[in-house]
Design an enzyme around this catalytic site. Structure first.
Site, PDB file in Angstrom:
ATOM      1  N   HIS A 287      45.374  43.570  36.799  1.00  0.00           N
ATOM      2  CA  HIS A 287      45.007  43.930  38.173  1.00  0.00           C
ATOM      3  C   HIS A 287      46.009  44.932  38.748  1.00  0.00           C
ATOM      4  O   HIS A 287      47.024  44.550  39.343  1.00  0.00           O
ATOM      5  CB  HIS A 287      44.928  42.665  39.040  1.00  0.00           C
ATOM      6  CG  HIS A 287      44.313  42.875  40.394  1.00  0.00           C
ATOM      7  ND1 HIS A 287      43.247  42.144  40.870  1.00  0.00           N
ATOM      8  CD2 HIS A 287      44.607  43.754  41.384  1.00  0.00           C
ATOM      9  CE1 HIS A 287      42.917  42.557  42.080  1.00  0.00           C
ATOM     10  NE2 HIS A 287      43.743  43.541  42.423  1.00  0.00           N
TER      11      HIS A 287
ATOM     12  N   HIS B 186      45.728  48.818  40.829  1.00  0.00           N
ATOM     13  CA  HIS B 186      44.882  49.894  41.361  1.00  0.00           C
ATOM     14  C   HIS B 186      45.501  51.248  41.026  1.00  0.00           C
ATOM     15  O   HIS B 186      46.661  51.505  41.390  1.00  0.00           O
ATOM     16  CB  HIS B 186      44.747  49.762  42.881  1.00  0.00           C
ATOM     17  CG  HIS B 186      43.946  48.570  43.313  1.00  0.00           C
ATOM     18  ND1 HIS B 186      42.617  48.637  43.664  1.00  0.00           N
ATOM     19  CD2 HIS B 186      44.292  47.264  43.420  1.00  0.00           C
ATOM     20  CE1 HIS B 186      42.175  47.429  43.991  1.00  0.00           C
ATOM     21  NE2 HIS B 186      43.170  46.576  43.856  1.00  0.00           N
TER      22      HIS B 186
ATOM     23  N   HIS C  24      37.329  40.954  44.039  1.00  0.00           N
ATOM     24  CA  HIS C  24      38.381  40.577  44.981  1.00  0.00           C
ATOM     25  C   HIS C  24      37.806  39.525  45.930  1.00  0.00           C
ATOM     26  O   HIS C  24      36.871  39.831  46.679  1.00  0.00           O
ATOM     27  CB  HIS C  24      38.794  41.758  45.845  1.00  0.00           C
ATOM     28  CG  HIS C  24      39.718  42.727  45.190  1.00  0.00           C
ATOM     29  ND1 HIS C  24      39.322  43.589  44.203  1.00  0.00           N
ATOM     30  CD2 HIS C  24      41.033  42.986  45.412  1.00  0.00           C
ATOM     31  CE1 HIS C  24      40.363  44.341  43.845  1.00  0.00           C
ATOM     32  NE2 HIS C  24      41.405  44.003  44.562  1.00  0.00           N
TER      33      HIS C  24
ATOM     34  N   GLU D 290      41.370  36.456  49.007  1.00  0.00           N
ATOM     35  CA  GLU D 290      42.685  37.071  49.263  1.00  0.00           C
ATOM     36  C   GLU D 290      42.937  36.943  50.764  1.00  0.00           C
ATOM     37  O   GLU D 290      43.789  36.191  51.201  1.00  0.00           O
ATOM     38  CB  GLU D 290      42.667  38.542  48.817  1.00  0.00           C
ATOM     39  CG  GLU D 290      43.975  39.284  49.034  1.00  0.00           C
ATOM     40  CD  GLU D 290      43.884  40.779  48.704  1.00  0.00           C
ATOM     41  OE1 GLU D 290      42.773  41.348  48.737  1.00  0.00           O
ATOM     42  OE2 GLU D 290      44.945  41.393  48.441  1.00  0.00           O
TER      43      GLU D 290
ATOM     44  N   HIS E 206      42.870  37.890  42.982  1.00  0.00           N
ATOM     45  CA  HIS E 206      43.639  37.072  43.928  1.00  0.00           C
ATOM     46  C   HIS E 206      43.105  35.633  43.940  1.00  0.00           C
ATOM     47  O   HIS E 206      43.568  34.820  43.178  1.00  0.00           O
ATOM     48  CB  HIS E 206      43.661  37.696  45.330  1.00  0.00           C
ATOM     49  CG  HIS E 206      44.125  39.119  45.326  1.00  0.00           C
ATOM     50  ND1 HIS E 206      45.450  39.455  45.234  1.00  0.00           N
ATOM     51  CD2 HIS E 206      43.441  40.298  45.352  1.00  0.00           C
ATOM     52  CE1 HIS E 206      45.565  40.785  45.235  1.00  0.00           C
ATOM     53  NE2 HIS E 206      44.358  41.323  45.301  1.00  0.00           N
TER      54      HIS E 206
ATOM     55  N   ASP F 286      49.237  44.946  41.417  1.00  0.00           N
ATOM     56  CA  ASP F 286      48.244  45.341  42.424  1.00  0.00           C
ATOM     57  C   ASP F 286      48.401  46.804  42.878  1.00  0.00           C
ATOM     58  O   ASP F 286      47.615  47.655  42.482  1.00  0.00           O
ATOM     59  CB  ASP F 286      48.303  44.388  43.622  1.00  0.00           C
ATOM     60  CG  ASP F 286      47.002  44.332  44.397  1.00  0.00           C
ATOM     61  OD1 ASP F 286      45.999  44.911  43.932  1.00  0.00           O
ATOM     62  OD2 ASP F 286      46.969  43.687  45.472  1.00  0.00           O
TER      63      ASP F 286
HETATM   64  O1  2ND Z   1      44.832  43.966  47.430  1.00  0.00           O
HETATM   65  C1  2ND Z   1      43.778  44.621  47.643  1.00  0.00           C
HETATM   66  N1  2ND Z   1      42.685  44.010  48.162  1.00  0.00           N
HETATM   67  C2  2ND Z   1      41.527  44.666  48.408  1.00  0.00           C
HETATM   68  N2  2ND Z   1      41.368  45.959  48.159  1.00  0.00           N
HETATM   69  C3  2ND Z   1      42.416  46.633  47.655  1.00  0.00           C
HETATM   70  C4  2ND Z   1      43.642  46.017  47.366  1.00  0.00           C
HETATM   71  N3  2ND Z   1      44.473  46.958  46.868  1.00  0.00           N
HETATM   72  C5  2ND Z   1      43.792  48.114  46.860  1.00  0.00           C
HETATM   73  N4  2ND Z   1      42.558  47.936  47.338  1.00  0.00           N
HETATM   74  C6  2ND Z   1      41.493  48.925  47.541  1.00  0.00           C
HETATM   75  C7  2ND Z   1      42.029  50.237  48.064  1.00  0.00           C
HETATM   76  C8  2ND Z   1      41.776  51.202  46.955  1.00  0.00           C
HETATM   77  O2  2ND Z   1      41.465  52.484  47.445  1.00  0.00           O
HETATM   78  C9  2ND Z   1      40.596  50.598  46.251  1.00  0.00           C
HETATM   79  C10 2ND Z   1      40.336  51.059  44.838  1.00  0.00           C
HETATM   80  O3  2ND Z   1      41.454  51.028  44.034  1.00  0.00           O
HETATM   81  O4  2ND Z   1      40.873  49.212  46.295  1.00  0.00           O
END
Ligand code: 2ND
Length: 353
Positions: A10, A12, A208, A211, A232, A290
């Site tokens: 996980h 991004h 997701h 969370e 999460h 993350d």
């Molecule tokens: O922790 C997260 N929770 C929900 N969405 C998230 C998290 N971290 C990044 N993102 C979103 C923002 C990014 O632009 C997108 C794709 O990677 O995913």
């Protein structure tokens, strides 16, 4: 010193960009940024005390305009992430991102206030694949990708699943649903349809959930979207019945300790963190970064937290990474190869030679 070869499931792509790379493309493209040195930029982009998930997600606005819409940038951030992970001792990584959020054409609305260009979500996936594959070759680890649907953009989801199909097993292994869980989406039937299509086509699924949102979001992810893993999922502990069910089903939870503190997903007291309960119950979970750019972190940070505040041992780290490999979205044969590498590194099989 890396405690092990690790597996990360996980992370991004757009939350893991090097600040130097953001500055480079900001300068090159004349895109204004909130700082002109790494320290300056990080003062705006990263942070150290908890925000809400919504406030955290706003951080992307500061730097995404420098990267999105640029072919060289998109390819390079994928390549550099593989390098970073290899240096952290990660031998297999699943990198996730929204192709739409890196595009500047064939996407509605065009993200980050960009003017329209000619980089489509489809070509973004192609470029990321090239960056990942070049990285795999140069840094000798394995990298795959997960394409994200965004909670607030159900209209993008049909194309996300089509891209998963087009690039299935050409780097892309799964679909995800990311973004702001606390946001009310009037109609998520497009997400549901995309996940049904993914299941039908043998595309793996993670979501997701739990969370910032309640256990009901996790239920929806598992039973409606047929998620095989949960991003999460901390709040599963608020619903003991559901937790029992998911333990029984060996559901995989992609835990991100430092992230969970900084997004306010979990209480600041690490002694009471859900992952301590997961460990006690021998749940199936992994440890992940993350968004290491925004959290100014790396994989050591996340392992240190559980070690220093919760007394996690090497034995548990081995178990965690074996679980991660087992719950990875690799095809069976490659999964076995990955598991064998871990067993060997962990001294769990006699050296055959
Ligand atoms: O922790 C997260 N929770 C929900 N969405 C998230 C998290 N971290 C990044 N993102 C979103 C923002 C990014 O632009 C997108 C794709 O990677 O995913």
């Amino acid at each position: 010193n890396p405690q092990h070869p690790a597996v990360e499931l996980h992370v991004h792509l757009d939350g893991a960009i090097r600040p130097e790379t953001i500055l480079h493309f900001g300068r090159k493209r004349g895109v204004p940024l909130p700082g002109s040195t790494v320290d300056d930029l990080l003062k705006h982009v990263s942070y150290k005390t908890p925000l809400t998930l919504t406030q955290f997600l706003e951080k992307f606005n500061h730097y995404m305009p420098a990267i999105a819409g640029d072919r060289e940038a998109v390819r390079r951030i994928a390549y550099e992430l593989v390098e970073t992970k290899a240096k952290e001792g990660v031998i297999y990584v699943e990198v996730r991102y929204s192709p739409h959020l890196l595009a500047n054409c064939s996407v509605d609305p065009i993200p980050w206030g960009q003017t329209e260009g000619d980089l489509t979500p489809d070509e973004v996936v192609n470029l990321v694949n090239q960056g990942l594959q070049d990285g795999e070759r140069d840094f000798r680890i394995k990298a795959r990708s997960i394409l994200c649907c965004m909670r607030h953009m159900p209209s993008w989801s049909p194309e996300v699943v089509e891209l998963c199909k087009k690039y299935q097993n050409n780097s892309v292994v799964a679909i995800d649903l990311a973004g702001d869980e606390s946001l009310k989406v009037e109609d998520s039937s497009e997400h549901k349809k995309a996940y049904e299509e993914a299941e039908r086509c043998g595309i793996h699924r993670t979501v997701h959930a739990g969370e910032a949102g309640p256990p009901a979001m996790i239920k929806e992810a598992v039973y409606l979207l047929k998620a095989e893993r949960i991003g999460h999922g901390y709040r599963v502990l608020d619903d003991p019945e559901l937790y029992k069910e998911l333990l029984r089903a060996k559901m995989h939870f992609e835990v991100c300790p430092w992230s969970s503190y900084l997004t306010g997903a979990c209480l600041p007291d690490f002694g009471k963190h859900p992952v301590a309960q997961f460990r006690k119950d021998r749940a199936n979970y992994s440890i992940n970064t993350d968004d290491p750019l925004i959290f100014n972190s790396n994989i050591y940070k996340d392992y240190s937290i559980v070690k220093d505040y919760m007394g996690f041992t090497e034995e548990e780290f081995k178990r965690v990474n074996i679980n991660a490999a087992q719950s990875s979205f690799l095809p069976e044969k490659e999964k076995q190869e990955l598991l064998n590498k871990l067993y060997e590194a962990y001294g769990m099989v006699p050296n055959a030679s």
